[in-house]
Design an enzyme around this catalytic site. Structure first.
Site, PDB file in Angstrom:
ATOM      1  N   LYS A  49       0.754  -1.118  -0.154  1.00  0.00           N
ATOM      2  CA  LYS A  49       0.116   0.026  -0.042  1.00  0.00           C
ATOM      3  C   LYS A  49       0.851   1.270   0.016  1.00  0.00           C
ATOM      4  CE  LYS A  49      -0.284  -0.028   5.086  1.00  0.00           C
ATOM      5  NZ  LYS A  49      -0.862  -0.596   6.288  1.00  0.00           N
ATOM      6  N   TYR A 268      16.825  30.298   7.820  1.00  0.00           N
ATOM      7  CA  TYR A 268      15.624  31.126   8.115  1.00  0.00           C
ATOM      8  C   TYR A 268      15.734  31.114   9.645  1.00  0.00           C
ATOM      9  CZ  TYR A 268      13.276  31.054   3.787  1.00  0.00           C
ATOM     10  OH  TYR A 268      12.881  31.334   2.344  1.00  0.00           O
TER      11      TYR A 268
END
Ligand SMILES: *Cc1c(COP(=O)(O)O)cnc(C)c1O
Length: 378
Positions: A49, A268
């Site tokens: 899956k 940042y």
């Protein structure tokens, strides 16, 4: 009629990509053989899956089928349809999410086996079989204590109204909540529940264990086990050394290098300030690639040529890039275009996952679509 494959075209990002994701199919196959040997005489199926936990459902399933794996599990109907396009109908494909309304004809057309998760799904499949006088393949799931999928205590009474004349389920299954914690009392409780509940439906094969459940012992193996993460190199025994082979190597390319003096800010928010003069490398992997921002200032990487020198990730992970400290590498050892391994043998998924407050499963399933995927042949 087959649906388009719902996942990204892996040929989209080629050798010009910012990073390479090496996927070792032979390691997946070795992991499969290891598990199959461990559970014999039970069968080892494969859970593919979520695009085989982002490693590529089609190449992974092809390799596993070639290695002798006979049964496959997906979550969604569309995953099952895509998988059937490469697997002959002699390979059962179980669809864990069950039977959405009015999808019966798709299950039949693609020879998919729904895992029936509640009484109404069971009734619909049973009447379909009755109408056609054919016992179409379907599994039944019981909830044995996780309160997730499956027929629960509140529905058990209604089982007596199901007509089993024609429909004989091909699999009865349940799923463990605490398989990765061997001493958790829930494991014994769920085992007992499962043994009792599976008697309520006609004789059939049964399945309880996913990766971790396999390591609880033979009592948990029943007829077929359903590993996912262990095939892909995750540790199914978190308290012990990982018995599985590592499968992936994520190598980010260096886009730029620079020297900075002591006291320079990085990234940042200026969350890192250099304590001394440093040499930095900018790597072409960011959180848009599924490389979690939560790794900021937390983990290290390695250069494949100098595997014993840890290279710290400095500052915040940006959307498309991150910065690592290459001060300790020999001066001319590394240049723009070279690769740095962010995940692999030296820093496997289970080791870095806790640094981002998560588990190896999420590291894999988050792996992004911009990597150049390179499959070792098998
Ligand atoms: C995802 C899943 C598995 C595989 O679990 P792993 O822990 O990855 O081995 C098995 N069974 C069910 C029902 C699942 O949802």
């Amino acid at each position: 009629m087959s649906q388009p494959y719902p996942f990204v075209d892996p040929t989209l990002f080629t050798k010009h990509a910012g990073a390479e994701l090496h996927i070792d199919l032979s390691a997946i196959v070795q992991n499969y053989h290891y598990l199959q040997k461990k559970v014999t005489p039970a069968q080892c199926g494969a859970v593919v899956k979520a695009d085989a936990y982002s490693l590529g459902m089609i190449p992974v399933a092809k390799a596993l089928a070639k290695a002798g794996c006979k049964e496959f599990f997906v979550a969604h109907l569309d995953e099952g349809i895509a998988l059937r396009s490469i697997l002959g109908k002699e390979y059962p494909i179980y669809v864990l999410h069950g039977l959405p309304s009015q999808t019966e004809s798709l299950f039949l057309e693609h020879h998919l086996t729904p895992i029936l998760n509640d009484i109404s799904q069971l009734q619909r499949w049973s009447s379909l079989c009755q109408d056609h006088q054919i016992s179409y393949s379907a599994g039944i799931q019981f909830d044995t204590g996780m309160s997730r999928f499956g027929i629960g205590q509140d529905e058990i009474d209604q089982l007596q109204h199901i007509n089993w004349d024609i429909f004989q389920p091909t699999l009865v299954m349940s799923h463990l909540a605490c398989g990765d914690t061997p001493n958790h009392p829930a494991n014994q409780h769920q085992l007992k529940q499962f043994q009792a509940l599976k008697q309520l439906v006609p004789n059939n094969r049964s399945s309880l264990a996913a990766s971790s459940g396999i390591f609880l012992g033979n009592n948990w193996h029943f007829d077929i086990v359903r590993p996912g993460i262990a095939l892909y190199g995750g540790n199914p025994t978190p308290d012990q050394q990982n018995p599985m082979q590592n499968v992936i190597s994520l190598r980010g390319k260096i886009i730029q290098t620079r020297y900075v003096p002591k006291g320079a800010f990085i990234g940042y928010g200026a969350t890192f300030t250099t304590p001394k003069a440093m040499k930095l490398a900018l790597i072409s992997i960011g959180y848009a690639d599924g490389f979690f921002r939560a790794f900021s200032n937390k983990i290290s990487a390695v250069s494949p040529d100098f595997p014993n020198i840890p290279l710290a990730l400095l500052g915040r992970v940006s959307m498309d890039s991150l910065c690592i400290d290459i001060t300790d590498l020999p001066v001319s050892a590394i240049q723009v275009g070279d690769s740095i391994e962010m995940i692999g043998n030296h820093y496997p998924i289970d080791q870095i996952a806790p640094q981002a407050g998560t588990i190896g499963y999420e590291i894999l399933t988050a792996l992004g679509n911009r990597y150049h995927r390179i499959y070792s042949s098998f």
